[in-house]
Design an enzyme around this catalytic site. Structure first.
Site, short mmCIF file in Angstrom:
data_model
loop_
_atom_site.label_atom_id
_atom_site.label_comp_id
_atom_site.label_asym_id
_atom_site.label_seq_id
_atom_site.Cartn_x
_atom_site.Cartn_y
_atom_site.Cartn_z
CE1 TYR A 81 0.30 -4.42 -0.82
CE2 TYR A 81 -1.66 -3.12 -1.21
CZ TYR A 81 -0.89 -3.88 -0.37
OH TYR A 81 -1.28 -4.12 0.91
CG ASP B 109 7.07 -0.89 1.51
OD1 ASP B 109 6.43 -1.87 1.08
OD2 ASP B 109 6.75 -0.27 2.55
CG ASP B 110 3.76 -2.21 -1.63
OD1 ASP B 110 2.92 -1.32 -1.54
OD2 ASP B 110 3.98 -3.02 -0.70
CB CYS C 291 -3.48 6.67 -6.97
SG CYS C 291 -2.90 5.19 -7.76
CG ASN D 132 -13.25 -5.64 -8.00
OD1 ASN D 132 -12.30 -6.08 -8.62
ND2 ASN D 132 -13.08 -4.74 -7.05
N GLY D 133 -15.27 -2.75 -7.85
CA GLY D 133 -15.05 -1.43 -8.44
C GLY D 133 -15.79 -0.39 -7.65
CB CYS E 233 -6.16 -0.63 -11.75
SG CYS E 233 -5.28 -0.41 -10.19
CB CYS F 137 -14.66 -6.20 -4.31
SG CYS F 137 -15.65 -5.02 -3.45
CB CYS G 229 -6.41 3.74 -14.32
SG CYS G 229 -6.79 4.89 -12.95
CB CYS H 289 -7.98 4.89 -5.82
SG CYS H 289 -8.85 3.79 -6.96
N GLY I 285 -10.10 -8.63 -0.07
CA GLY I 285 -11.12 -8.17 0.86
C GLY I 285 -11.28 -9.16 1.99
CB SER J 115 3.58 -6.21 -0.86
OG SER J 115 3.83 -5.32 0.20
#
Ligand code: SF4
Length: 485
Positions: A261, A364-365, A461, A121-122, A255, A16, A458, A401, A42, A302
């Site tokens: 990314y 790559d990311d 992941c 958002n979240g 995050c 989002c 955070c 996540c 999004g 990216s």
């Protein structure tokens, strides 16, 4: 705008973007522009709510890109007034992959003291329990979105004003939330106590803006004032910005993947340019995992800043060894393996003249499922490369996540089932190296690396250490990492 990365099923996806403006004429036009700049967060649907003293609240929700919907004069004329908020979404915890229009935000509620709209958002990690309780007590949900819980909690609150009700509602919510909300006259912004998802404040003329990222302030010519702080609530009206901190204070856990990314490279996060941070990540990666090679090539787009950083640090020339077709949208992404495989070639092409007979470092990311990495490696070898070395600008993504980012189930994540060496063999590349967690922390400005006792971000992941217990997922059988692992 096409998705930020061409391989939709092999990337984590931010779900989002939110934006709001107060104190300007035709606020909804500014919101449409802001949402357009946040489209990378999004792409499935978007919505705008505005208020005008003559017409009250007005709203429009549409599937598709902002540019295809909210540039139409016919739609924008229905959204008059000096205050508006908007939302773009992938699919959140509602109808995943199949957005229903009823799940498209902002959500609107009519309360005894007036109406309010909210955009979130979240992800609310205790949404199932909240929803059950609310339904038992008589709430009638309109959508399958976790975010609607906030409206129903506000309806049940005894608070005397909308901000009071919102505050009370959000105290019952667990997980990650950045919220932009509006009443008839007030724009409200809130970040969860850990500040997992971003939210920034901007000034435009006599008005104010709230946005997921600073790049969307730039597009409307707003000045970036500051980030909304973790746990902060701002209420903005004609007399300015009032700030308070209604939640129990906690160390922030922003995050870290926003730096890697999700955010646009022209945004500023934590006072740092996202682009420069990504370049730093590439430099750290080159220090940690050097390799003798002829070229450093990004997996576009990216991986580009990290590839530049790797090249600058290592002294190995940077080259656009892979060219991305900028005009591919999601149209060609079909859920069959055969079409997916074709999709990579449709969207990326190897620059043969550069690659032939070269030892190539591909930056790559992230590696999520690994399907794309394999395909790209084959394309590079088909073009005559002598060696292929992958360097990844994030640690292995081994955990899903639960804070507003779409991730495959854990067993689908390559790093959940394989060690780095196994992944290297699986991808059949000459070498594969990920940046370490400490290296990533150094790249985002933490000189001493990650504080294992109290991580500054955070990074669940990568680490499996979730700063907020994912209650709903535990109820569904998700197994957390054992404490001793
Ligand atoms: S789990 Fe990963 S993607 Fe999700 S909020 Fe934490 S760092 Fe970001």
């Amino acid at each position: 705008m096409p998705p930020a990365h061409p391989f939709d099923d092999d990337k984590l996806r931010e779900e989002c973007g939110i934006f709001g403006v107060v104190g300007v004429q035709d606020a909804s036009t500014f919101v449409a522009l802001g949402l357009h700049a946040l489209q990378h967060r999004g792409q499935e649907a978007g919505g705008i709510v505005s208020h005008d003293p003559d017409h009250g609240f007005n709203q429009a929700r549409r599937f598709g890109y902002v540019r295809d919907n909210f540039t139409s004069q016919k739609i924008m004329e229905t959204l008059p007034g000096p205050i508006a908020i908007g939302h773009v979404r992938y699919s959140t915890s509602g109808s995943k992959g199949q957005t229903a229009i009823r799940d498209v935000q902002p959500f609107f509620g009519e309360f005894s003291m007036g109406g309010a709209a909210i955009a979130h958002n979240g992800n609310i990690t205790n949404a199932n329990a909240l929803r059950r309780e609310l339904i038992e007590r008589g709430s009638i949900f309109q959508s399958s979105s976790d975010s609607e819980c906030i409206i129903h909690l506000m309806a049940r609150s005894m608070g005397r004003s909308i901000p009071d009700r919102m505050e009370e509602a959000l105290r019952k919510v667990e997980g990650a939330f950045s919220v932009v909300a509006m009443t008839r006259t007030k724009l409200i912004g809130v970040r969860d106590p850990l500040g997992v998802r971003p939210l920034v404040l901007g000034k435009i003329g006599d008005g104010w803006a709230l946005s997921s990222e600073t790049c969307a302030l730039d597009i409307i010519g707003a000045e970036f004032v500051r980030e909304i702080r973790p746990g902060e609530m701002v209420v903005i009206n004609g007399s300015g910005v009032q700030s308070h901190f209604p939640f129990r204070p906690q160390p922030s856990r922003f995050c870290i993947f926003e730096h890697v990314y999700f955010s646009r490279p022209d945004s500023i996060l934590g006072g740092r340019s996202v682009y420069e941070t990504r370049e730093n990540i590439g430099r750290e990666l080159a220090k940690e995992s050097p390799v003798d090679a002829d070229l450093v090539c990004p997996v576009p787009d990216s991986g580009t800043p990290a590839a530049i950083g790797y090249s600058l640090q290592s002294g190995i020339p940077y080259a656009m060894g892979i060219i991305r077709n900028q005009y591919m949208g999601r149209t060609f992404i079909e859920p069959t393996e055969q079409i997916r495989n074709m999709g990579v070639r449709l969207k990326l092409n190897v620059n043969r003249a550069l690659i032939k007979d070269k030892r190539v470092i591909l930056v790559d990311d992230s590696v999520v499922r690994g399907t794309t990495s394999r395909k790209i490696k084959e394309m590079i070898l088909d073009a005559g490369a002598r060696e292929v070395h992958f360097r990844i600008a994030s640690p292995p993504t081994a955990w899903p996540c639960f804070y507003g980012v779409d991730t495959p189930q854990r067993e689908k994540l390559l790093a959940a089932t394989m060690s780095e060496d196994e992944m290297c063999r699986h991808l059949a590349v000459d070498s594969l190296k990920f940046i370490s967690l400490d290296g990533l922390y150094r790249a985002v400005g933490e000189a001493q690396g990650r504080n294992a006792e109290c991580p500054q971000y955070c990074d669940a992941c990568f680490s499996g250490e979730y700063p907020v217990e994912p209650a709903d997922m535990l109820e569904q059988g998700f197994e957390m990492k054992p404490a001793a692992e």
